[in-house]
Design a protein around this motif. Structure first.
Motif, PDB file in Angstrom:
ATOM      1  N   TRP A 104      14.450  37.829 -27.487  1.00 43.33           N
ATOM      2  CA  TRP A 104      14.527  36.374 -27.425  1.00 43.33           C
ATOM      3  C   TRP A 104      15.450  35.924 -26.286  1.00 43.33           C
ATOM      4  CZ3 TRP A 104      17.991  32.389 -29.889  1.00 43.33           C
ATOM      5  CH2 TRP A 104      17.416  31.113 -29.789  1.00 43.33           C
ATOM      6  N   PHE A 126      16.104  37.470 -23.593  1.00 43.46           N
ATOM      7  CA  PHE A 126      15.405  37.729 -22.330  1.00 43.46           C
ATOM      8  C   PHE A 126      14.447  36.588 -22.022  1.00 43.46           C
ATOM      9  CE2 PHE A 126      12.224  40.278 -19.821  1.00 43.46           C
ATOM     10  CZ  PHE A 126      13.084  40.657 -18.809  1.00 43.46           C
ATOM     11  N   GLU A 127      13.744  36.129 -23.051  1.00 41.06           N
ATOM     12  CA  GLU A 127      12.820  35.007 -22.840  1.00 41.06           C
ATOM     13  C   GLU A 127      13.584  33.746 -22.458  1.00 41.06           C
ATOM     14  OE1 GLU A 127      10.308  34.706 -26.319  1.00 41.06           O
ATOM     15  OE2 GLU A 127       8.981  36.267 -25.528  1.00 41.06           O
ATOM     16  N   LYS A 162      16.370  33.571 -20.915  1.00 40.38           N
ATOM     17  CA  LYS A 162      16.864  33.729 -19.549  1.00 40.38           C
ATOM     18  C   LYS A 162      15.747  33.392 -18.549  1.00 40.38           C
ATOM     19  CE  LYS A 162      19.439  37.078 -16.769  1.00 40.38           C
ATOM     20  NZ  LYS A 162      19.893  38.474 -16.695  1.00 40.38           N
ATOM     21  N   ILE A 163      14.563  33.892 -18.835  1.00 39.05           N
ATOM     22  CA  ILE A 163      13.447  33.617 -17.925  1.00 39.05           C
ATOM     23  C   ILE A 163      13.146  32.122 -17.895  1.00 39.05           C
ATOM     24  CG2 ILE A 163      10.977  34.017 -17.522  1.00 39.05           C
ATOM     25  CD1 ILE A 163      11.380  36.808 -18.735  1.00 39.05           C
ATOM     26  N   GLU A 197      15.668  30.341 -15.815  1.00 38.81           N
ATOM     27  CA  GLU A 197      15.608  30.615 -14.379  1.00 38.81           C
ATOM     28  C   GLU A 197      14.362  30.030 -13.722  1.00 38.81           C
ATOM     29  OE1 GLU A 197      17.537  31.959 -12.204  1.00 38.81           O
ATOM     30  OE2 GLU A 197      19.172  32.678 -13.458  1.00 38.81           O
ATOM     31  N   ASN A 198      13.233  30.098 -14.403  1.00 34.61           N
ATOM     32  CA  ASN A 198      11.981  29.711 -13.742  1.00 34.61           C
ATOM     33  C   ASN A 198      10.917  29.407 -14.796  1.00 34.61           C
ATOM     34  OD1 ASN A 198       9.540  29.626 -12.367  1.00 34.61           O
ATOM     35  ND2 ASN A 198      10.039  31.319 -11.004  1.00 34.61           N
ATOM     36  N   VAL A 233       8.054  27.940 -14.504  1.00 34.36           N
ATOM     37  CA  VAL A 233       6.676  28.234 -14.101  1.00 34.36           C
ATOM     38  C   VAL A 233       6.360  29.695 -14.406  1.00 34.36           C
ATOM     39  CG1 VAL A 233       5.069  28.292 -12.175  1.00 34.36           C
ATOM     40  CG2 VAL A 233       6.778  26.481 -12.311  1.00 34.36           C
ATOM     41  N   ALA A 234       7.316  30.574 -14.054  1.00 39.23           N
ATOM     42  CA  ALA A 234       7.120  31.991 -14.326  1.00 39.23           C
ATOM     43  C   ALA A 234       7.041  32.230 -15.831  1.00 39.23           C
ATOM     44  CB  ALA A 234       8.255  32.804 -13.708  1.00 39.23           C
ATOM     45  N   ARG A 254       5.951  30.321 -18.183  1.00 43.13           N
ATOM     46  CA  ARG A 254       4.641  29.930 -18.683  1.00 43.13           C
ATOM     47  C   ARG A 254       3.595  30.982 -18.315  1.00 43.13           C
ATOM     48  NH1 ARG A 254       0.407  26.147 -19.248  1.00 43.13           N
ATOM     49  NH2 ARG A 254      -0.388  26.000 -17.145  1.00 43.13           N
ATOM     50  N   TYR A 255       3.691  31.439 -17.067  1.00 39.04           N
ATOM     51  CA  TYR A 255       2.768  32.449 -16.571  1.00 39.04           C
ATOM     52  C   TYR A 255       2.890  33.739 -17.377  1.00 39.04           C
ATOM     53  CZ  TYR A 255       2.300  36.544 -13.421  1.00 39.04           C
ATOM     54  OH  TYR A 255       2.061  37.770 -12.879  1.00 39.04           O
ATOM     55  N   LEU A 256       4.112  34.049 -17.833  1.00 40.87           N
ATOM     56  CA  LEU A 256       4.330  35.282 -18.577  1.00 40.87           C
ATOM     57  C   LEU A 256       4.015  35.122 -20.061  1.00 40.87           C
ATOM     58  CD1 LEU A 256       7.643  36.282 -16.816  1.00 40.87           C
ATOM     59  CD2 LEU A 256       5.511  37.553 -16.692  1.00 40.87           C
ATOM     60  N   GLY A 257       3.519  33.943 -20.432  1.00 44.89           N
ATOM     61  CA  GLY A 257       3.101  33.743 -21.811  1.00 44.89           C
ATOM     62  C   GLY A 257       4.231  33.416 -22.762  1.00 44.89           C
ATOM     63  N   ILE A 258       5.341  32.915 -22.231  1.00 53.29           N
ATOM     64  CA  ILE A 258       6.474  32.572 -23.082  1.00 53.29           C
ATOM     65  C   ILE A 258       6.356  31.109 -23.498  1.00 53.29           C
ATOM     66  CG2 ILE A 258       8.990  32.366 -23.167  1.00 53.29           C
ATOM     67  CD1 ILE A 258       9.016  34.623 -20.990  1.00 53.29           C
ATOM     68  N   GLU A 292      29.361  33.576  -6.540  1.00 49.94           N
ATOM     69  CA  GLU A 292      27.955  33.561  -6.150  1.00 49.94           C
ATOM     70  C   GLU A 292      27.790  33.714  -4.637  1.00 49.94           C
ATOM     71  OE1 GLU A 292      24.642  32.459  -7.511  1.00 49.94           O
ATOM     72  OE2 GLU A 292      25.409  33.441  -9.307  1.00 49.94           O
ATOM     73  N   LEU A 318      -3.785  29.340 -18.004  1.00 54.89           N
ATOM     74  CA  LEU A 318      -2.765  28.425 -17.509  1.00 54.89           C
ATOM     75  C   LEU A 318      -3.317  27.016 -17.302  1.00 54.89           C
ATOM     76  CD1 LEU A 318      -1.094  30.811 -14.920  1.00 54.89           C
ATOM     77  CD2 LEU A 318      -0.042  29.931 -16.996  1.00 54.89           C
ATOM     78  N   LEU A 364      -0.375  33.549 -23.546  1.00 51.18           N
ATOM     79  CA  LEU A 364       0.008  34.768 -24.260  1.00 51.18           C
ATOM     80  C   LEU A 364      -1.211  35.447 -24.879  1.00 51.18           C
ATOM     81  CD1 LEU A 364       2.273  36.619 -25.121  1.00 51.18           C
ATOM     82  CD2 LEU A 364       2.645  35.193 -27.126  1.00 51.18           C
ATOM     83  N   ILE A 375      -3.004  37.221 -22.174  1.00 49.53           N
ATOM     84  CA  ILE A 375      -2.288  38.446 -21.794  1.00 49.53           C
ATOM     85  C   ILE A 375      -2.584  39.534 -22.821  1.00 49.53           C
ATOM     86  CG2 ILE A 375       0.013  39.489 -21.629  1.00 49.53           C
ATOM     87  CD1 ILE A 375       0.959  36.768 -20.456  1.00 49.53           C
ATOM     88  N   MET A 423       6.060  31.776  -9.128  1.00 48.92           N
ATOM     89  CA  MET A 423       5.441  32.033 -10.415  1.00 48.92           C
ATOM     90  C   MET A 423       5.504  33.512 -10.804  1.00 48.92           C
ATOM     91  SD  MET A 423       1.512  31.337 -11.628  1.00 48.92           S
ATOM     92  CE  MET A 423       1.465  29.632 -12.094  1.00 48.92           C
ATOM     93  N   ARG A 429       7.809  43.043 -24.552  1.00 46.77           N
ATOM     94  CA  ARG A 429       7.442  42.636 -25.907  1.00 46.77           C
ATOM     95  C   ARG A 429       7.219  43.828 -26.823  1.00 46.77           C
ATOM     96  NH1 ARG A 429       4.452  38.781 -22.841  1.00 46.77           N
ATOM     97  NH2 ARG A 429       5.278  36.685 -23.189  1.00 46.77           N
TER      98      ARG A 429
END
Lengths: 368, 523
Positions: free
Chosen positions: A221, A223-224, A226-227, A230-231, A233-234, A236-240, A345, B309, B330, B333, B347, B365
């Protein structure tokens, strides 16, 4: 010779330790200049501040009393900030947590077994805080409503609602008109460390900070989150699931601030009264940023901020400096710390002139 | 007549290197007063880089620039502006909360402390009348349409006395009518003696807008033509290039079960305009189906519809014969679909996170990366090391933030992750865009390896050479529809080029079943 300001490729551990220390020394120096101008001896003043905050067990416990709510709200705020959710409503979430805990303490006494009353009060505080943060989170995640406005405005709602209660329906009839409820039954008092006002909230904060560090850095969780932070768009693309996770994270964020409120009313004032929070929820924002949203660092920064609050009072009392001097010193210490955080940084790099090609090519041209 | 003129601008031997990419390789350019030069090339051919060198955003590693016959050192856009060079970028550089007039004078150095907005407004109106660039000086930018904002950008340049205008893919954001108006504006300007450089990858626009055309390919200048002496077909061939960079050994295609089936799919773009209009396509396991087409004809939306998407407004999407229409990303995927997106750092990767973390963003996962919801740092590192070795990702350490890698290595990392997670269909969008030859080759090898593994691959590319090299069938997209599907062995650049320009070649549009049976028979 040129100086280049560039982002570090990976975060330097040395910088993470060194930068705050150097920043703190710089702030002491700046504060000293200010003190000299106003005619006070900087060494004596700093000594007084140090004595007043860390000089004795009791003084240190008073520092902790201020630090505990900052730790809990700081943890709450940092979770939200990690998601780029600008929760500036910790103050309201804390207040409502206090209200809910007071409600259990005042009106459930006698209806539930006494040993359950304190856990229930604390739980109620966390639920209230969670819901108070959950509303703006839901609005943001599903309807795109700007969270800075909603969280800020809900602060006023919560604070005024609390005031309504302790001025009105919940006011202690035997309180000689004092704005506050009756004192809670001792069964709802949060245990204190012997001889001090520092309470069990400290243990809560430490345990929760460790747990939170683990959740954010070592779990799926986290990790999700954090993603998402950070991003998006990414993510969403990764299915989160972004909306769901924002709401969940904010419920947790609000629950921590609610816990801070519940601890304040059951551990310190033992009643709901005026002055429940002295802006802890706002200071939490500074705590969270100075700690770079790291839960473990939040504990230490909160103690520093607690010390500044107590130390400011000390300066006023023992050095005879104006009350505002304490606040000015606090600001003086904060600025270099915040500015310094940039260097974890980024770094400065000095470039020798012969290495830069534009000049080099010109020399070649001149020669040819 | 024109030949007698001396060029107002000359760029000689411009070379610009980025880590892993040779963006410009000794490129020459000449621009004559009163003329429009089209800079044609695929994405990543180096057009924008060359222009960024010209306006001082990049410093060339080699080469010289002459403006009006004099050697020019351009260190910043300010230097460029002083020389009368101005650029309209693809992403407009306007402050949305300020008015047109305020934006136009913003940043001008010779401004009085309190500028008279009235005078400014008057001059703007004057200029807009002269060039037919209607826009209200007192309107706020956020109130304007994209086309109007572009007019403001052009006005800004003219107001500041630009003589050489650079337009970076100006029509990408315009409707056909607006594009046509823009052509008119340019005409008035060139009639007055101003010149323009027009960046594009669309052949039709070259024909409509320009006097001269220079074609870039993989950073090199490959052709200079007078527009009147060339044709869209020739330009298509020049842009794509016929030389095969390297040969890839490709086993015969052995298609298996149907992996992806799109039936009459309709979808809108971000602005709510139809982007896919009744698109049907089938992909089998063990084959690579290439999508050819000029950018902006619905390719991106196609990839997004397949990967969950983007919602479809009509039609159906089947993955392995299971209805996956409008399922969330998801679920898609989990159905075994992997996706190499066009936008790598926006992305495909999380720039601020470590290479190792980016590599497990699909695998996190499941065990052994995660057990009971808890991540195993050692397993993550192990996996990262394995991927880095297998896919030859050049990174200082697995903990390095991925944004510090070169484009090619970021792409390899994304490929590694997606290929490892792939179980059925791989959607690859412009996978070798902007990569150097070496990286391009390894990306293509990886796609072919997936095909050998029996995966279906949907390969969207603007690089016809790439499609001809590795795809088994090529479907040409135009305005959200498939113009036809051809087996790549029977395809040639000219026919594909024509179909990309919207010509429906029914005789070439082999039925999907036919193509499958042909390729099955041939294997």
């Amino acid at each position: 010779m040129r100086i280049i300001f560039e982002k570090r490729q990976s975060i330097s551990r040395r910088a993470m330790v060194l930068v705050p220390v150097v920043s703190f020394l710089v702030s002491l120096l700046l504060g000293a200049i200010l003190l000299l101008i106003s005619g006070a001896n900087p060494f004596e003043t700093y000594a007084a501040m140090a004595r007043g905050t860390f000089g004795s067990t009791y003084n240190f416990s008073e520092t902790l009393v201020k630090a505990i709510p900052l730790m809990l709200t700081g943890l709450g705020v940092s979770i939200a900030f990690r998601m780029r959710f600008w929760n500036i409503g910790a103050e309201g979430q804390l207040t409502l947590g206090g209200v809910a805990a007071a409600w259990v303490a005042l009106y459930w006494a006698g209806r539930v077994p006494a040993f359950l009353l304190l856990p229930l009060a604390i739980l109620a505080g966390m639920v209230a805080g969670a819901l108070w943060a959950g509303v703006p989170a839901f609005l943001k995640a599903y309807l795109g409503v700007d969270e800075t406005l909603t969280t800020l405005m809900l602060n006023y709602v919560a604070i005024l609602f609390a005031a309504h209660l302790y001025y009105g329906p919940w006011r202690d009839p035997q309180g000689y008109g004092f704005p506050g409820t009756a004192q809670f039954d001792p069964s709802v008092w949060l245990p204190r460390l012997v001889g001090t006002r520092a309470h069990l909230g400290l243990i809560f904060a430490i345990v929760l900070a460790l747990a939170l560090w683990f959740v954010l850095n070592r779990t799926r969780w986290g990790f999700e989150l954090k993603i998402i932070g950070e991003n998006q768009v990414a993510a969403r693309y990764l299915g989160i699931g972004i909306a769901r996770n924002i709401v969940l994270a904010l419920l947790l964020s609000g629950a921590l601030s609610g816990l801070a409120g519940a601890c304040e009313v059951t551990g310190i004032s033992r009643r709901l009264q005026q002055g429940l929070s002295i802006g802890y929820g706002y200071t939490a924002i500074i705590v969270a940023w100075m700690a770079q949203l790291n839960p473990i660092a939040v504990l230490f920064v909160a103690i520093l901020m607690g010390a500044l609050l107590v130390g400011g009072d000390q300066v006023q009392m023992t050095m005879g400096l104006p009350a505002s001097m304490g606040l000015v010193l606090q600001g003086m210490i904060l600025f270099p710390m915040l500015a310094g955080s940039l260097f974890t940084e980024y770094r400065l790099r000095i470039v020798r002139p012969e290495k830069t090609d534009p000049l080099a090519s010109e020399t070649v041209e001149a020669a040819s | 007549m024109n030949e007698v003129k001396t060029p107002i601008l000359e760029m000689q031997g411009i070379t610009k290197r980025f880590p892993g990419v040779l963006a410009n390789d000794h490129v020459d350019l000449e621009l004559y007063p009163g003329e429009v030069l089209a800079l044609l090339g695929e994405n990543g051919a180096g057009k924008s880089t060359l222009m960024n060198v010209l306006v001082g955003l990049y410093r060339p590693d080699e080469g010289e620039i002459y403006v009006r016959g004099k050697r020019a050192e351009i260190h910043s856009p300010k230097d460029a502006a002083a020389l009368g060079i101005g650029m309209v970028h693809q992403n407009f550089m306007l402050v949305k909360t300020m008015t047109v007039a305020e934006n136009i004078i913003l940043g001008m150095s010779d401004l009085p402390f309190v500028p008279s907005m009235e005078t400014v407004g008057k001059r703007i109106t004057e200029i807009s009348k002269r060039y037919n660039l209607q826009v209200d000086p007192n309107a706020y930018i956020w109130q304007l349409s994209v086309g109007e904002q572009q007019r403001v950008e052009i006005l800004k340049l003219v107001y500041r006395g630009a003589e050489i205008l650079i337009l970076d893919e100006p029509t990408a954001v315009l409707t056909p009518q607006e594009s046509h108006e823009l052509a008119g504006v340019l005409k008035v300007m060139t009639d007055e003696g101003k010149s323009a450089i027009f960046i594009t990858h669309k052949m039709e626009e070259v024909m409509e807008f320009s006097d001269w055309v220079r074609v870039l390919q993989h950073g090199k200048l490959v052709a200079v033509r007078r527009t009147q002496d060339t044709s869209p077909q020739e330009l298509a061939r020049l842009m794509v290039g016929r030389e095969v960079l390297f040969r890839l050994d490709k086993a015969a295609c052995t298609p298996t079960e149907t992996i992806l089936e799109l039936q009459d799919v309709h979808a809108d773009d971000d602005k709510g305009l139809p982007a896919l209009r009744g698109l049907s396509l089938t992909i089998h396991g063990g084959e690579i189906v290439g999508i050819a087409g000029v950018a902006g004809n619905g390719q991106r939306q196609l990839s997004e519809v397949v990967t969950g998407l983007r919602r479809v407004t009509g039609g159906q999407v089947f993955i392995r014969r299971k209805d996956m229409t409008n399922q969330n990303p998801l679920s898609v995927i989990k159905a075994g679909v992997s996706h190499i997106p066009a936008d790598r750092i926006g992305m495909g990767a999380v720039g601020n996170m470590a290479v190792s973390e980016n590599l497990v963003m699909k695998g996190y996962r499941e065990a052994p990366i995660v057990i009971n919801g808890v991540l195993r740092p050692n397993r993550i590192l192990e996996f990262a090391h394995k991927m880095i070795e297998m896919f030859r990702i050049a990174t200082p350490t697995p903990q390095t933030r991925i944004k510090f890698l070169s484009g090619g290595n970021i792409q390899k990392a994304i490929l590694a992750r997606e290929i490892d997670a792939c179980d059925g269909l791989l959607v690859a969008v412009y996978p070798s865009r902007g990569l150097d030859v070496g990286a391009t080759e390894s990306v293509r090898r990886m796609l072919l390896a997936q095909r050998e593994e029996g995966m279906g691959v949907l390969l969207i590319s603007e690089d016809l050479e790439e499609l001809l090299t590795i795809a088994d069938r090529i479907a040409v997209m135009f305005e959200g529809q498939i113009m036809g599907v051809v087996a790549s062995d029977d395809a040639d650049v000219e026919t594909l080029g024509l179909m990309m320009a919207g010509v429906k070649r029914e005789d070439l549009a082999v039925e999907i079943e036919d193509a499958v049976s042909t390729s099955t028979a041939s294997s």
